[in-house]
Design a protein around this motif. Structure first.
Motif, PDB file in Angstrom:
ATOM      1  N   CYS A 104       0.809  -1.217   0.000  1.00 32.74           N
ATOM      2  CA  CYS A 104       0.000   0.000   0.000  1.00 32.74           C
ATOM      3  C   CYS A 104       0.843   1.268   0.000  1.00 32.74           C
ATOM      4  CB  CYS A 104      -0.931  -0.001   1.206  1.00 32.74           C
ATOM      5  SG  CYS A 104      -0.092  -0.127   2.799  1.00 32.74           S
ATOM      6  N   THR A 105       2.143   1.155   0.125  1.00 31.48           N
ATOM      7  CA  THR A 105       3.031   2.315   0.065  1.00 31.48           C
ATOM      8  C   THR A 105       3.618   2.451  -1.333  1.00 31.48           C
ATOM      9  OG1 THR A 105       4.909   0.996   0.858  1.00 31.48           O
ATOM     10  CG2 THR A 105       3.590   2.151   2.509  1.00 31.48           C
ATOM     11  N   LYS A 106       4.091   3.645  -1.656  1.00 33.46           N
ATOM     12  CA  LYS A 106       4.623   3.926  -2.984  1.00 33.46           C
ATOM     13  C   LYS A 106       6.143   3.996  -3.005  1.00 33.46           C
ATOM     14  CE  LYS A 106       0.534   6.479  -4.479  1.00 33.46           C
ATOM     15  NZ  LYS A 106       0.011   7.757  -5.030  1.00 33.46           N
ATOM     16  N   ILE A 107       6.783   3.468  -2.006  1.00 32.80           N
ATOM     17  CA  ILE A 107       8.241   3.435  -1.951  1.00 32.80           C
ATOM     18  C   ILE A 107       8.690   1.987  -1.901  1.00 32.80           C
ATOM     19  CG2 ILE A 107       8.561   5.704  -0.901  1.00 32.80           C
ATOM     20  CD1 ILE A 107       8.632   4.404   1.805  1.00 32.80           C
ATOM     21  N   GLY A 108       9.926   1.757  -2.296  1.00 33.74           N
ATOM     22  CA  GLY A 108      10.463   0.410  -2.253  1.00 33.74           C
ATOM     23  C   GLY A 108      10.757  -0.197  -3.602  1.00 33.74           C
ATOM     24  N   GLY A 109      10.308   0.439  -4.685  1.00 37.03           N
ATOM     25  CA  GLY A 109      10.619  -0.080  -6.011  1.00 37.03           C
ATOM     26  C   GLY A 109       9.572  -1.056  -6.520  1.00 37.03           C
ATOM     27  N   THR A 110      10.048  -2.080  -7.208  1.00 33.73           N
ATOM     28  CA  THR A 110       9.165  -3.057  -7.821  1.00 33.73           C
ATOM     29  C   THR A 110       8.577  -3.996  -6.769  1.00 33.73           C
ATOM     30  OG1 THR A 110      11.033  -4.561  -8.227  1.00 33.73           O
ATOM     31  CG2 THR A 110      10.501  -2.951  -9.945  1.00 33.73           C
ATOM     32  N   ASP A 111       7.623  -4.820  -7.217  1.00 33.84           N
ATOM     33  CA  ASP A 111       6.994  -5.771  -6.293  1.00 33.84           C
ATOM     34  C   ASP A 111       7.989  -6.799  -5.784  1.00 33.84           C
ATOM     35  OD1 ASP A 111       4.599  -4.499  -6.613  1.00 33.84           O
ATOM     36  OD2 ASP A 111       3.901  -5.835  -8.221  1.00 33.84           O
ATOM     37  N   LYS A 112       8.957  -7.155  -6.618  1.00 34.40           N
ATOM     38  CA  LYS A 112       9.961  -8.124  -6.181  1.00 34.40           C
ATOM     39  C   LYS A 112      10.839  -7.543  -5.082  1.00 34.40           C
ATOM     40  CE  LYS A 112      13.311 -11.376  -8.106  1.00 34.40           C
ATOM     41  NZ  LYS A 112      13.997 -11.829  -9.348  1.00 34.40           N
ATOM     42  N   ASN A 113      11.248  -6.290  -5.229  1.00 34.45           N
ATOM     43  CA  ASN A 113      12.039  -5.642  -4.177  1.00 34.45           C
ATOM     44  C   ASN A 113      11.227  -5.448  -2.907  1.00 34.45           C
ATOM     45  OD1 ASN A 113      14.307  -5.444  -5.853  1.00 34.45           O
ATOM     46  ND2 ASN A 113      13.669  -3.451  -6.642  1.00 34.45           N
ATOM     47  N   LYS A 114       9.947  -5.096  -3.058  1.00 39.34           N
ATOM     48  CA  LYS A 114       9.090  -4.951  -1.895  1.00 39.34           C
ATOM     49  C   LYS A 114       8.940  -6.278  -1.149  1.00 39.34           C
ATOM     50  CE  LYS A 114       6.083  -1.032  -2.955  1.00 39.34           C
ATOM     51  NZ  LYS A 114       6.117  -0.474  -1.603  1.00 39.34           N
ATOM     52  N   ALA A 115       8.854  -7.378  -1.892  1.00 42.90           N
ATOM     53  CA  ALA A 115       8.733  -8.683  -1.242  1.00 42.90           C
ATOM     54  C   ALA A 115       9.982  -9.015  -0.436  1.00 42.90           C
ATOM     55  CB  ALA A 115       8.479  -9.761  -2.294  1.00 42.90           C
ATOM     56  N   ARG A 116      11.143  -8.691  -0.975  1.00 41.68           N
ATOM     57  CA  ARG A 116      12.381  -8.936  -0.235  1.00 41.68           C
ATOM     58  C   ARG A 116      12.458  -8.088   1.027  1.00 41.68           C
ATOM     59  NH1 ARG A 116      16.819  -8.901  -5.215  1.00 41.68           N
ATOM     60  NH2 ARG A 116      16.127 -10.866  -6.217  1.00 41.68           N
ATOM     61  N   ILE A 117      12.085  -6.817   0.919  1.00 42.65           N
ATOM     62  CA  ILE A 117      12.136  -5.927   2.079  1.00 42.65           C
ATOM     63  C   ILE A 117      11.145  -6.384   3.144  1.00 42.65           C
ATOM     64  CG2 ILE A 117      11.757  -3.557   2.843  1.00 42.65           C
ATOM     65  CD1 ILE A 117      12.676  -2.641   0.063  1.00 42.65           C
ATOM     66  N   THR A 118       9.970  -6.816   2.715  1.00 40.17           N
ATOM     67  CA  THR A 118       8.984  -7.316   3.669  1.00 40.17           C
ATOM     68  C   THR A 118       9.472  -8.576   4.353  1.00 40.17           C
ATOM     69  OG1 THR A 118       7.253  -6.399   2.246  1.00 40.17           O
ATOM     70  CG2 THR A 118       6.568  -7.965   3.941  1.00 40.17           C
ATOM     71  N   CYS A 119      10.189  -9.412   3.620  1.00 45.48           N
ATOM     72  CA  CYS A 119      10.760 -10.622   4.223  1.00 45.48           C
ATOM     73  C   CYS A 119      11.798 -10.257   5.287  1.00 45.48           C
ATOM     74  CB  CYS A 119      11.382 -11.496   3.136  1.00 45.48           C
ATOM     75  SG  CYS A 119      12.044 -13.065   3.737  1.00 45.48           S
ATOM     76  N   PHE A 120      12.646  -9.265   4.986  1.00 48.81           N
ATOM     77  CA  PHE A 120      13.606  -8.802   5.990  1.00 48.81           C
ATOM     78  C   PHE A 120      12.907  -8.264   7.231  1.00 48.81           C
ATOM     79  CE2 PHE A 120      16.759  -7.857   2.355  1.00 48.81           C
ATOM     80  CZ  PHE A 120      17.218  -9.161   2.413  1.00 48.81           C
ATOM     81  N   ALA A 121      11.813  -7.527   7.029  1.00 51.61           N
ATOM     82  CA  ALA A 121      11.058  -7.001   8.164  1.00 51.61           C
ATOM     83  C   ALA A 121      10.477  -8.122   9.015  1.00 51.61           C
ATOM     84  CB  ALA A 121       9.942  -6.083   7.656  1.00 51.61           C
ATOM     85  N   GLY A 122       9.932  -9.153   8.361  1.00 46.65           N
ATOM     86  CA  GLY A 122       9.390 -10.278   9.111  1.00 46.65           C
ATOM     87  C   GLY A 122      10.448 -11.006   9.920  1.00 46.65           C
ATOM     88  N   VAL A 123      11.622 -11.179   9.321  1.00 46.97           N
ATOM     89  CA  VAL A 123      12.713 -11.844  10.045  1.00 46.97           C
ATOM     90  C   VAL A 123      13.170 -11.004  11.237  1.00 46.97           C
ATOM     91  CG1 VAL A 123      15.098 -12.642   9.844  1.00 46.97           C
ATOM     92  CG2 VAL A 123      13.461 -13.144   8.026  1.00 46.97           C
ATOM     93  N   ASP A 124      13.227  -9.678  11.052  1.00 47.46           N
ATOM     94  CA  ASP A 124      13.617  -8.794  12.155  1.00 47.46           C
ATOM     95  C   ASP A 124      12.621  -8.874  13.309  1.00 47.46           C
ATOM     96  OD1 ASP A 124      15.931  -7.940  10.967  1.00 47.46           O
ATOM     97  OD2 ASP A 124      15.041  -6.147  10.074  1.00 47.46           O
ATOM     98  N   PHE A 125      11.348  -8.884  12.992  1.00 45.33           N
ATOM     99  CA  PHE A 125      10.336  -8.979  14.042  1.00 45.33           C
ATOM    100  C   PHE A 125      10.410 -10.325  14.762  1.00 45.33           C
ATOM    101  CE2 PHE A 125       7.859  -5.545  11.816  1.00 45.33           C
ATOM    102  CZ  PHE A 125       7.881  -4.662  12.883  1.00 45.33           C
ATOM    103  N   ILE A 126      10.640 -11.386  14.018  1.00 47.21           N
ATOM    104  CA  ILE A 126      10.749 -12.705  14.650  1.00 47.21           C
ATOM    105  C   ILE A 126      11.952 -12.763  15.579  1.00 47.21           C
ATOM    106  CG2 ILE A 126      11.170 -15.145  14.189  1.00 47.21           C
ATOM    107  CD1 ILE A 126       9.540 -14.838  11.628  1.00 47.21           C
ATOM    108  N   LEU A 127      13.088 -12.245  15.125  1.00 49.77           N
ATOM    109  CA  LEU A 127      14.284 -12.224  15.972  1.00 49.77           C
ATOM    110  C   LEU A 127      14.083 -11.325  17.191  1.00 49.77           C
ATOM    111  CD1 LEU A 127      17.124 -12.066  13.290  1.00 49.77           C
ATOM    112  CD2 LEU A 127      16.389 -14.042  14.623  1.00 49.77           C
ATOM    113  N   SER A 128      13.392 -10.210  17.004  1.00 50.10           N
ATOM    114  CA  SER A 128      13.102  -9.331  18.129  1.00 50.10           C
ATOM    115  C   SER A 128      12.238 -10.043  19.169  1.00 50.10           C
ATOM    116  CB  SER A 128      12.394  -8.074  17.630  1.00 50.10           C
ATOM    117  OG  SER A 128      12.018  -7.250  18.707  1.00 50.10           O
ATOM    118  N   GLY A 129      11.220 -10.740  18.706  1.00 43.33           N
ATOM    119  CA  GLY A 129      10.379 -11.490  19.641  1.00 43.33           C
ATOM    120  C   GLY A 129      11.128 -12.595  20.354  1.00 43.33           C
ATOM    121  N   LEU A 130      12.016 -13.272  19.641  1.00 40.38           N
ATOM    122  CA  LEU A 130      12.797 -14.342  20.274  1.00 40.38           C
ATOM    123  C   LEU A 130      13.755 -13.790  21.328  1.00 40.38           C
ATOM    124  CD1 LEU A 130      13.618 -16.611  17.195  1.00 40.38           C
ATOM    125  CD2 LEU A 130      11.979 -17.059  19.024  1.00 40.38           C
ATOM    126  N   CYS A 131      14.383 -12.651  21.036  1.00 44.01           N
ATOM    127  CA  CYS A 131      15.294 -12.038  22.020  1.00 44.01           C
ATOM    128  C   CYS A 131      14.546 -11.616  23.274  1.00 44.01           C
ATOM    129  CB  CYS A 131      16.007 -10.846  21.395  1.00 44.01           C
ATOM    130  SG  CYS A 131      17.227 -11.258  20.136  1.00 44.01           S
TER     131      CYS A 131
END
Length: 241
Positions: free
Chosen positions: A103-130
């Motif tokens: 829903c945002t207009k930053i981040g580039g193409t859909d493929k780049n957005k998918a990678r960035i979203t994956c990084f965000a999910g991993v960061d949140f999971i690691l944050s919760g585990l810590c």
């Protein structure tokens, strides 16, 4: 649209968990003195990762900060490091999630957005585990001292900050997992569309308007009629005889 709503819900859950984890770090009541077996309670002792305090019956509190970081117990140092790491990972995860949302207009193409979203999910999971590890380690120390019959010092019970930390950790892990699963569906759909387009182009490139065995050559060359030319040359020679 379903993936977009799933990402938004996952972002809200993850950010809420990160806020709870961040609020746990400065919260006072990580451990509270137990009143088990006491008839009259004149003071309440409580502590967190930064200080130890006492509150008397009139409600006046007196606190003392931990004087030295190196002289602290190893469990408190480990909990400090894990909680600070959880806060930083959640912060970067929230930024990556904002950039990677559809829903945002930053981040580039859909493929780049998918990678960035994956990084965000991993960061949140690691944050919760810590955060989950820090709260669990601290709670294990409290419970082991409480149920130890040979421990003669003042015993404590679990404080409210531990329950808030556990709730925030679960929300971070749940939201991060939802973010990772949401980009998995979009990636599979994009791959299927690319394969369909490629196969369609390949099939159309092999279609020829000519029947099999009679395909037209790409660069046709004119064929010379050798029979007519030889006859013409022979006839021209006989004229002058």
């Amino acid at each position: 649209m379903s993936n977009m709503f799933q990402e938004i819900i996952a972002f809200i859950i993850s950010t809420t968990g990160w806020v709870l984890v961040s609020s746990t770090l400065p919260t006072d009541y990580w451990q509270v003195s137990s009143n088990d077996g006491d008839v009259i309670t004149t003071a309440t002792y409580w502590a967190n990762l930064w200080k130890v305090c006492v509150t008397d019956s009139t409600g006046v509190s007196s606190c003392k900060d931990f004087p030295s970081m190196l002289a602290l117990n190893g469990i408190i140092q480990a909990c400090r490091g894990l909680m600070i790491t959880a806060v930083f990972l959640g912060f970067f995860g929230s930024i990556f999630a904002l950039v990677g949302l559809k829903c945002t207009k930053i981040g580039g193409t859909d493929k780049n957005k998918a990678r960035i979203t994956c990084f965000a999910g991993v960061d949140f999971i690691l944050s919760g585990l810590c955060s989950l590890s820090a709260c669990s380690i601290y709670a294990h120390r409290i419970t082991s001292e409480f149920f130890d019959p040979t421990f003669i010092d003042k015993k404590y019970e679990l404080g409210a900050a531990l329950f808030i930390g556990w709730a925030g950790s679960i929300l971070c892990i749940l939201g991060g997992s939802m973010l990772c699963f949401s980009i998995g569906d979009s990636v599979t759909k994009s791959h299927s569309q690319e394969n369909y387009i490629y196969k369609g182009a390949a099939t159309h490139s092999h279609i020829s308007p000519y029947p099999r065995g009679h395909a037209k050559s790409v660069n046709p060359r004119p064929t010379a009629d050798c029979s007519n030319s030889s006859r013409t040359q022979h006839f021209d020679k006989n004229i002058y005889v």
